[in-house]
Design an enzyme around this catalytic site. Structure first.
Site, PDB file in Angstrom:
ATOM      1  N   ASP A  11      56.471  39.626 -19.768  1.00  0.00           N
ATOM      2  CA  ASP A  11      55.007  39.632 -19.801  1.00  0.00           C
ATOM      3  C   ASP A  11      54.566  39.076 -18.447  1.00  0.00           C
ATOM      4  O   ASP A  11      54.655  37.876 -18.194  1.00  0.00           O
ATOM      5  CB  ASP A  11      54.533  38.738 -20.961  1.00  0.00           C
ATOM      6  CG  ASP A  11      53.037  38.448 -20.915  1.00  0.00           C
ATOM      7  OD1 ASP A  11      52.337  39.063 -20.104  1.00  0.00           O
ATOM      8  OD2 ASP A  11      52.578  37.591 -21.719  1.00  0.00           O
ATOM      9  N   LYS A  72      47.727  39.786 -10.360  1.00  0.00           N
ATOM     10  CA  LYS A  72      47.579  40.907 -11.299  1.00  0.00           C
ATOM     11  C   LYS A  72      46.191  41.544 -11.188  1.00  0.00           C
ATOM     12  O   LYS A  72      46.007  42.715 -11.509  1.00  0.00           O
ATOM     13  CB  LYS A  72      47.813  40.381 -12.721  1.00  0.00           C
ATOM     14  CG  LYS A  72      47.868  41.435 -13.792  1.00  0.00           C
ATOM     15  CD  LYS A  72      48.336  40.832 -15.081  1.00  0.00           C
ATOM     16  CE  LYS A  72      48.305  41.779 -16.232  1.00  0.00           C
ATOM     17  NZ  LYS A  72      48.842  41.160 -17.447  1.00  0.00           N
ATOM     18  N   GLU A 175      50.168  45.889 -23.320  1.00  0.00           N
ATOM     19  CA  GLU A 175      50.264  44.544 -23.903  1.00  0.00           C
ATOM     20  C   GLU A 175      49.930  44.492 -25.396  1.00  0.00           C
ATOM     21  O   GLU A 175      50.681  43.897 -26.173  1.00  0.00           O
ATOM     22  CB  GLU A 175      49.401  43.568 -23.097  1.00  0.00           C
ATOM     23  CG  GLU A 175      50.084  43.221 -21.777  1.00  0.00           C
ATOM     24  CD  GLU A 175      49.182  42.642 -20.712  1.00  0.00           C
ATOM     25  OE1 GLU A 175      48.014  42.330 -21.026  1.00  0.00           O
ATOM     26  OE2 GLU A 175      49.640  42.512 -19.565  1.00  0.00           O
ATOM     27  N   ASP A 199      43.475  40.487 -27.571  1.00  0.00           N
ATOM     28  CA  ASP A 199      44.342  39.796 -26.602  1.00  0.00           C
ATOM     29  C   ASP A 199      43.502  39.292 -25.433  1.00  0.00           C
ATOM     30  O   ASP A 199      43.077  40.070 -24.573  1.00  0.00           O
ATOM     31  CB  ASP A 199      45.420  40.799 -26.128  1.00  0.00           C
ATOM     32  CG  ASP A 199      46.284  40.248 -25.004  1.00  0.00           C
ATOM     33  OD1 ASP A 199      46.182  39.047 -24.704  1.00  0.00           O
ATOM     34  OD2 ASP A 199      47.063  41.027 -24.432  1.00  0.00           O
TER      35      ASP A 199
END
Ligand code: AMP
Length: 615
Positions: A11, A72, A175, A199
């Site tokens: 992750d 990211k 994800e 999430d």
């Protein structure tokens, strides 16, 4: 005995990353060198080394401009106005290079440029090393997760980062799908049920609805989210508040001081976490302004007021996914909460309220579920599929429509949004003009009818013989792999000579050559990093040894003990060694090794007895 899968799940988070491996019939989290189960997604540079994760975190306040975080949010993006706006808050330097993002740092006293892919590769490599130490074997395959709405460029860039780190990326996994896999495996599902995965991590927000069937089928029904919404935004709201209060109470402006701002942000993030369990806390930073300490009380109510608009912004994507999947709130059997920010009580109450008081599912660890799901997927794709994963089937969806430009800037959809992955779509096109020999195939993604309003993915030229307009038959094929990565080929049916052409990605993406070059540089850097580490260890060993010998011979000198010839040789050598250690530039591992060997030899020669000191 179960054979542990050597393919890992990573992750790669905005603020933290986590790595897991499927072994002993479950996805185990692999701890880092400090025993922590998640590692900061940070990379830092200084005059001698590159630090990743915890090491980068520990030195951050003294080196803010060379500590890269939240990469990211940059990966796979162009150096656009939106990015420039976002970067205004960041203390590290980012420049545009041919429209791409280039991160500028000072490393080994030189200005160096790194791409977001390279920085991400350093984080992935760190995860890979942790896994190798844990498993006691080399790791070459991985599944890496991305937010579901990551576009083609962001997915490809994440995959490239894996290649640079020496990992074969088996799949770039969404994800929420990973979280659902972790959830589904831990629960017995009877019949079929719809699960909504909410999430909310450090930098991104993702919401998806999945249909899970008792047979082990996971089907993504709809997905939405926001790439600029996450825990970091809550930290920023707290920072802004503190900066204003500092100005109001002490007439001090720290907003232009990157070190002070970074230290304040770290303190705010810490306080934000405390506020998830306490109703009151202090944001405290020692010597924050003009040598003065700063401390301010923050209540949970104030924190909620500061962030309430962002919290509420997470509800719209829930409404969207429900509508898109044609489901009512009632049809959702479980609302699974993942991502560190779902620990915030107000977030929980807002989601609960939206679902009319329904209890939320916190059964899976919000920090670890995505890595666990990735490890499950990695095991499913590896050569040895564990028996309890054999029955699992997973269907993911394309997050955007894909197509090509036709006359009048029209966006002609070839792959509709929400098509199941992996998939191949073919459409026949023709030319709009007589004797058109160079057809430009321009590929876009998005939902707007005009190409100018969608995102360009790339283009290529197909050369064909001259035909009257409307006569040529051009087969355009869109192939999307399980990672959601697209390859477009075009072929003129009558002139097979043209053959297939694979899409060339737009500026911003790395070419195969560039990846190879970065891989070589990365390998060299890894080798250098190991060399530097080994050299530092040897230096330490010499220093310890010299310290011991100095104290012995200094005592003998004060006690006026006569030294043997061998001892005089050793003492002289130590003196020259100290001078060498202090002054000689460019000392390498092998030079240190030679000096240490010589020192040991001279020491052994001073006595027929075995040496008293054993380094
Ligand atoms: P993730 O990307 O899922 O690792 O989530 C990281 C984000 O979760 C960061 O912004 C953290 O500050 C945030 N976070 C972690 N624990 C808590 C907590 N107890 N309360 C509020 N936010 C948290």
């Amino acid at each position: 005995m179960t054979i542990p899968s050597k393919a890992i799940g990573i992750d790669l988070g905005t603020t933290y990353s986590c790595v897991s491996v499927f072994t002993n019939n479950r996805a185990e989290i692999i701890p880092n060198e400090l025993g922590n189960r998640i590692s900061p997604s940070l990379v830092a540079f200084n005059d001698s080394e590159i630090m990743v994760g915890e090491a980068a975190h520990n030195q951050m306040s003294g080196n803010v401009v060379n500590t890269i975080f939240a990469v990211k949010r940059l990966i796979g993006k162009q150096y656009s106005t939106e990015i420039k706006q976002y970067l205004r808050r960041q203390p590290y330097k980012v420049v545009g290079k041919n429209g791409s993002i280039a991160i500028q740092v000072e490393f080994k006293n030189e200005i160096r440029i790194f791409t977001p892919e390279e920085i991400s590769a350093m984080i992935l490599q760190k995860m890979k090393t942790s896994a190798e130490l844990y498993l006691g074997t080399s790791v070459t395959e991985a599944v890496v997760t991305v937010p579901a709405y990551f576009n083609d460029a962001q997915r490809q860039a994440t995959k490239d980062a894996g290649s640079i780190a020496g990992l074969n990326i088996l799949k770039v996994l969404n994800e929420p799908t990973a979280a659902a896999l972790a959830y589904g495996l831990s629960k017995k599902v009877n019949g079929e049920k719809y699960v909504l995965v909410y999430d909310l991590g450090g930098g991104t927000f993702d919401v998806s609805i999945l249909k899970i069937s008792s047979g082990g089928t996971f089907q993504v029904k709809s997905t939405s989210g926001d790439g600029y919404l996450g825990g970091e935004d809550f930290d920023n709201r707290l920072v802004d508040y503190c900066v204003k209060e500092l100005k109001r109470k002490f007439d001090s402006d720290i907003s232009k001081n990157p070190t002070a701002m970074r230290r304040l942000k770290v303190a705010c993030e810490r306080s934000k976490r405390v506020l998830s369990t306490s109703v009151q806390t202090n944001v405290t930073v020692e010597s924050l302004f003009d040598g003065n300490d700063f401390s301010i009380q923050i209540s949970r109510a104030l924190f909620e007021k500061l962030c309430c608009d962002i919290f509420k912004n997470t509800i719209k994507p829930i409404e969207f996914v429900l509508e898109d999947a044609k489901l009512s709130k009632k049809q959702i059997a479980e609302v699974v909460m993942v991502g560190g920010s779902t620990r915030i009580p107000k977030i929980q109450s807002l989601v609960k309220e939206f679902f009319k008081g329904k209890s939320l599912n916190h059964s899976i660890n919000p920090d670890e579920a995505i890595a666990q799901g990735a490890a499950i997927q990695a095991a499913m794709l590896s050569s040895y599929v564990p028996p309890n994963l054999e029955r699992i089937v997973m269907y993911d969806l394309t997050p955007f429509s894909l197509g090509i430009e036709t006359t009048g800037n029209k966006f002609d959809v070839v792959v509709p949004r929400k098509s199941i992955l992996p998939n191949t779509f073919m459409r026949e096109f023709t030319s709009a003009y007589n004797n058109h020999t160079r057809l430009s195939i321009n590929v876009f993604e998005g939902e707007k009818t005009k190409c100018k309003d969608n995102r360009s993915l790339g283009s290529f030229i197909l050369e064909i013989p001259p035909y009257p307009k409307g006569v040529p038959k051009i087969d355009v094929t869109f192939n999307i792999d399980g990672s959601g990565i697209l390859t477009v080929t075009a072929k003129d049916r009558s002139s097979s000579s043209s053959g297939n052409i694979t899409i060339t990605r737009n500026q911003g993406g790395l070419t195969g050559k560039e990846i190879d070059k970065m891989m070589r540089e990365f390998e060299a850097f890894q080798f250098q990093e190991k060399e530097d580490r080994d050299a530092a260890m040897l230096r330490y060993e010499i220093e310890e040894f010299v310290l011991y010998l100095k104290s012995t011979y200094d005592d003998e000198e004060t006690e006026k003990v006569a030294l043997s010839v061998a001892e005089i040789k050793l003492v002289n050598y130590i003196d020259s060694l100290i001078l060498w250690m202090d002054n000689e530039p460019g000392k390498t591992k092998s030079m240190y090794q030679q000096k240490l060997d010589d020192l040991k030899e001279l020491y052994s020669a001073t006595s027929d007895e075995p040496p008293a000191y054993q380094p």
